[in-house]
Design an enzyme around this catalytic site. Structure first.
Site, PDB file in Angstrom:
ATOM      1  N   ASP A 130      -3.705   5.000  14.966  1.00 54.84           N
ATOM      2  CA  ASP A 130      -3.958   4.005  13.936  1.00 54.84           C
ATOM      3  C   ASP A 130      -3.245   2.730  14.388  1.00 54.84           C
ATOM      4  O   ASP A 130      -2.401   2.770  15.299  1.00 54.84           O
ATOM      5  CB  ASP A 130      -3.408   4.497  12.599  1.00 54.84           C
ATOM      6  CG  ASP A 130      -3.564   3.463  11.498  1.00 54.84           C
ATOM      7  OD1 ASP A 130      -4.642   2.853  11.394  1.00 54.84           O
ATOM      8  OD2 ASP A 130      -2.596   3.255  10.744  1.00 54.84           O
ATOM      9  N   ASP A 180      -2.263  -0.504  12.006  1.00 59.20           N
ATOM     10  CA  ASP A 180      -1.297  -1.019  11.031  1.00 59.20           C
ATOM     11  C   ASP A 180      -0.273   0.052  10.688  1.00 59.20           C
ATOM     12  O   ASP A 180      -0.616   1.150  10.258  1.00 59.20           O
ATOM     13  CB  ASP A 180      -2.019  -1.474   9.757  1.00 59.20           C
ATOM     14  CG  ASP A 180      -2.965  -2.645  10.003  1.00 59.20           C
ATOM     15  OD1 ASP A 180      -2.463  -3.727  10.348  1.00 59.20           O
ATOM     16  OD2 ASP A 180      -4.183  -2.465   9.880  1.00 59.20           O
ATOM     17  N   HIS A 204      -3.269  -2.327   0.557  1.00 59.99           N
ATOM     18  CA  HIS A 204      -2.577  -2.569   1.824  1.00 59.99           C
ATOM     19  C   HIS A 204      -1.263  -3.301   1.543  1.00 59.99           C
ATOM     20  O   HIS A 204      -1.215  -4.187   0.680  1.00 59.99           O
ATOM     21  CB  HIS A 204      -3.440  -3.427   2.763  1.00 59.99           C
ATOM     22  CG  HIS A 204      -4.768  -2.813   3.069  1.00 59.99           C
ATOM     23  ND1 HIS A 204      -4.920  -1.745   3.924  1.00 59.99           N
ATOM     24  CD2 HIS A 204      -6.025  -3.111   2.620  1.00 59.99           C
ATOM     25  CE1 HIS A 204      -6.194  -1.414   3.999  1.00 59.99           C
ATOM     26  NE2 HIS A 204      -6.886  -2.226   3.210  1.00 59.99           N
TER      27      HIS A 204
END
Length: 316
Positions: free
Chosen positions: A32, A34, A193
């Site tokens: 991944d 972030d 997020h």
């Protein structure tokens, strides 16, 4: 020496020889982005070196992100700017790219278009894939639903991250989805997020939930934890799930994605989820929570560097 890599769904903290043993048994590593590779506009300490190290040891490395705000070319530029010297555009798989690939291969009726709730990066990936999209001069804010123009050629609705989300976009999507033959897709299910300063921003999953509620339809999710992202990579590069490792920071997307696709999973603690949350899932009696438990846990992917350094010292 802590944690040899021998447990399964054990939430096992590993370092040193445990990391080396795990990596020695893998041909491919999926990351991944972030919270794993970078946080915002700063690379995680040691991440560029760790990626290069894996490649020097013969590992295939790919990046799978639910962030649909940028096209792959822009991601490649970001990798370079943050000090990653050997990341190629074709190694980057975003939910935007995979959504475009899905729609490119979907059998839309001739002349069929896609109505998109999303940002410019998503639109660019769709156009690059040759997917026809509805082009609107500006969002219709005045009047009511009876006044909103609808394109009769729409055959799919795609929902991604959109910081310009409006009632009229929601209303149009619901109208299109009254047609049961109209595809309903979501780039990813991420509800929010993290931002700097402790703030958060609603994610694609929040917008998808609004469309699902208003239309009484359920979206097909393209991004993690859907297996389509892995299938997208495997179709191009021939990955073997048993020889692949998923590294992520979010239990409900990255770790669940790896578990559903038959990959070993490794949680890194530089992002969203914590060791305590993983342990709670492990201790739960709910069988559905077991796939949220990582096989292994490390503090940061910089631990890969230390693990290989120990090996070099032992051999030296």
């Amino acid at each position: 020496m802590a944690g040899m890599a021998t447990s399964t769904r054990g939430c096992c903290k590993i370092r040193g020889s445990g990391i080396r043993e795990l990596l020695d048994n893998k041909h491919t590593v999926l990351f991944d982005c972030d919270g794993v590779i970078w946080n915002g506009d700063a690379a995680v300490r040691g991440a560029p070196e760790a990626v290069s190290l894996l490649k020097r040891h013969g590992k295939k490395v790919y990046f799978v992100t639910n962030n649909c705000t940028r096209p792959r070319a822009t991601y490649a530029t970001k990798f370079s700017r943050l000090g990653f010297t050997d990341v190629a555009e074709e190694e980057i798989f975003s939910s935007a790219y995979c959504s475009a690939a899905y729609l490119r291969d979907a059998e839309l009726q001739e002349g069929g278009k896609v109505f998109v709730i999303g940002c410019q990066g998503l639109m660019e990936e769709l156009r690059e894939a040759g997917v026809p999209v509805v082009v609107e001069e500006s969002d219709q804010r005045a009047g009511n639903i009876y006044d909103y123009p609808l394109d009769p050629d729409v055959r799919a609705v795609l929902v991604g991250y959109d910081d310009q989300f409006t009632f009229s976009k929601l209303a149009k999507a619901c109208c299109y989805l009254q047609n049961p033959a109209c595809l309903f897709l979501a780039t990813d299910p991420d509800p929010w997020h993290p931002l700097r300063g402790g703030r958060i921003t609603p994610g694609s999953g929040s917008l998808t939930a609004a469309v699902e509620t208003a239309s009484s339809r359920t979206a097909t999710v393209i991004g993690k934890p859907s297996c389509f992202m892995f299938e997208c990579i495997a179709s191009q590069f021939g990955l073997d799930p048993a020889r692949s490792l998923m590294v992520g920071d979010r239990l409900e997307t990255d770790i669940l994605f790896g578990a559903k696709c038959g990959l070993d999973t490794l949680l890194t603690l530089t992002g969203v989820s914590t060791m305590e949350e993983a342990q709670e899932h492990k201790d739960s009696q709910d069988p559905e929570r077991k796939n949220l438990v990582p096989d292994y846990v490390i503090d940061t992917i910089a631990d890969f560097i230390e693990a290989y350094k120990e090996e070099e010292e032992e051999q030296g």
